[in-house]
Design a protein around this motif. Sequence first.
Motif, PDB file in Angstrom:
ATOM      1  N   PHE A   8      -7.078  39.468  36.012  1.00  0.00           N
ATOM      2  CA  PHE A   8      -6.398  38.372  35.304  1.00  0.00           C
ATOM      3  C   PHE A   8      -6.533  37.080  36.093  1.00  0.00           C
ATOM      4  O   PHE A   8      -5.562  36.360  36.321  1.00  0.00           O
ATOM      5  N   THR A  10      -9.430  33.629  36.431  1.00  0.00           N
ATOM      6  CA  THR A  10      -9.863  32.564  35.530  1.00  0.00           C
ATOM      7  C   THR A  10     -10.437  33.108  34.223  1.00  0.00           C
ATOM      8  O   THR A  10     -10.063  32.672  33.129  1.00  0.00           O
ATOM      9  N   GLN A  13      -7.801  35.324  32.099  1.00  0.00           N
ATOM     10  CA  GLN A  13      -6.819  34.467  31.433  1.00  0.00           C
ATOM     11  C   GLN A  13      -7.454  33.702  30.274  1.00  0.00           C
ATOM     12  O   GLN A  13      -6.864  33.581  29.201  1.00  0.00           O
ATOM     13  N   ARG A  17      -6.288  34.066  26.377  1.00  0.00           N
ATOM     14  CA  ARG A  17      -5.850  32.875  25.655  1.00  0.00           C
ATOM     15  C   ARG A  17      -6.721  32.639  24.414  1.00  0.00           C
ATOM     16  O   ARG A  17      -6.211  32.288  23.350  1.00  0.00           O
ATOM     17  N   VAL A  39      -2.380  44.443  30.794  1.00  0.00           N
ATOM     18  CA  VAL A  39      -3.126  43.554  31.693  1.00  0.00           C
ATOM     19  C   VAL A  39      -2.881  44.049  33.109  1.00  0.00           C
ATOM     20  O   VAL A  39      -1.738  44.339  33.485  1.00  0.00           O
ATOM     21  N   ASP A  41      -3.653  43.331  37.303  1.00  0.00           N
ATOM     22  CA  ASP A  41      -4.156  42.494  38.388  1.00  0.00           C
ATOM     23  C   ASP A  41      -3.889  43.213  39.708  1.00  0.00           C
ATOM     24  O   ASP A  41      -3.509  44.392  39.713  1.00  0.00           O
ATOM     25  N   PHE A  54       1.382  36.674  25.690  1.00  0.00           N
ATOM     26  CA  PHE A  54       0.505  36.065  26.690  1.00  0.00           C
ATOM     27  C   PHE A  54       1.249  35.048  27.546  1.00  0.00           C
ATOM     28  O   PHE A  54       1.109  35.040  28.768  1.00  0.00           O
ATOM     29  N   GLU A  55       1.998  34.167  26.917  1.00  0.00           N
ATOM     30  CA  GLU A  55       2.667  33.118  27.671  1.00  0.00           C
ATOM     31  C   GLU A  55       3.638  33.685  28.698  1.00  0.00           C
ATOM     32  O   GLU A  55       3.767  33.166  29.809  1.00  0.00           O
ATOM     33  N   TYR A  58       1.584  35.195  31.576  1.00  0.00           N
ATOM     34  CA  TYR A  58       0.904  34.099  32.276  1.00  0.00           C
ATOM     35  C   TYR A  58       1.885  33.371  33.201  1.00  0.00           C
ATOM     36  O   TYR A  58       1.563  33.053  34.350  1.00  0.00           O
ATOM     37  N   LYS A  61       2.519  35.466  36.206  1.00  0.00           N
ATOM     38  CA  LYS A  61       1.377  35.371  37.124  1.00  0.00           C
ATOM     39  C   LYS A  61       1.461  34.090  37.958  1.00  0.00           C
ATOM     40  O   LYS A  61       1.255  34.113  39.177  1.00  0.00           O
ATOM     41  N   VAL A  67       1.211  39.731  37.100  1.00  0.00           N
ATOM     42  CA  VAL A  67       1.794  40.019  35.780  1.00  0.00           C
ATOM     43  C   VAL A  67       2.830  41.127  35.889  1.00  0.00           C
ATOM     44  O   VAL A  67       3.724  41.245  35.039  1.00  0.00           O
TER      45      VAL A  67
END
Length: 338
Positions: A8, A10, A13, A17, A39, A41, A54-55, A58, A61, A67
């Motif tokens: 997760f 660049t 993400q 998105r 997700v 990481d 997602f928001e 994110y 993170k 996450v």
Amino acid sequence: MRLIIVGFGTVGQAFARTVMARQRGLLRVFGLRPRIVAVVDRGGAAVKAHGLDFEAIYKAKLREGSVSRDPAVGRPSVTAHDVIETVDADVVVEVSPTNLVDGEPALSYIETALKRKRHVITANKGPLAHAFPALMELAAYNRVLLRFSGAVGGGTPILDLGKKCLLGDTVSSIYGILNGTTNYILTRMFEAKTPMATALREAQEAGYAEADPTSDVEGLDSACKLVILANWVMDRPITLSDVKVRGIREVDVDAVARARDADCVIKLIASITEKAAEVKPQPIPRTNPLNVGGVLNAVTYRTLSAGEITIIGHGAGGVETASSMLRDLIDIRRSLTV
């Protein structure tokens, strides 16, 4: 389609998105309803069977570094292997950090996903460079698809052009500039007569080169991409060990000047022919279509019927690579309905 994203940073993400932003269009045009159910990481995972916000993940993170720190869906102790093995999903999107030495741990993630009969999308060059033939065989055995458009050319459809748009023709050889960092350096050396060390520093300051640029400057990044092109477009079952590689460290301003005097430029050219696969700096005429500047990539396919066809575009970037990965997702969706 239920998606697991492993990695997760660049690209991960940007992909998440992009998928979330285009849900209505994907459903209307392609009948595709993507749902990110997990997700992963370095700190753990976030998992929700009905789809993650997602928001929310994110923000976790950004705020907490992982996450897994989301209080509602975070699972700090869970590994990527755990998630791939246990979470119900149709596609694993593998975008963990690239390791060109042996392809791990991404190679193991991809193998696990394929064995679990999950389709895989990756932009990770490492596993493909070291084990492309074996991975494709594993995918075929388990009747799932492995797609990797973002691994060569970022958002530029280099692989699609060679594989899909030249159907019925035969690609006899491929020549290309596959690394934007070295192309930027060589462009600066030619246009501004800048020494390599200075051009490299400029590339790092501009964000075009990593703090450790070894894989770029030594030609390994280009070699990995050449392996993918050779296997996918030309059905040549090679791996990284089959490519003869020489980077640009020995190119100096005097060599660039001699090329200029001959109305040529020096470029790091990756090539695959019937006889050899190699990466090396070499002079090409200034009129050659591969003479592109800055961080651009360019690939020329030499074909038996259509002649030479060259494609040019940006070879990196999170959003650009995510667009290629979305094409892969659509391709998988279409393959399932045929």
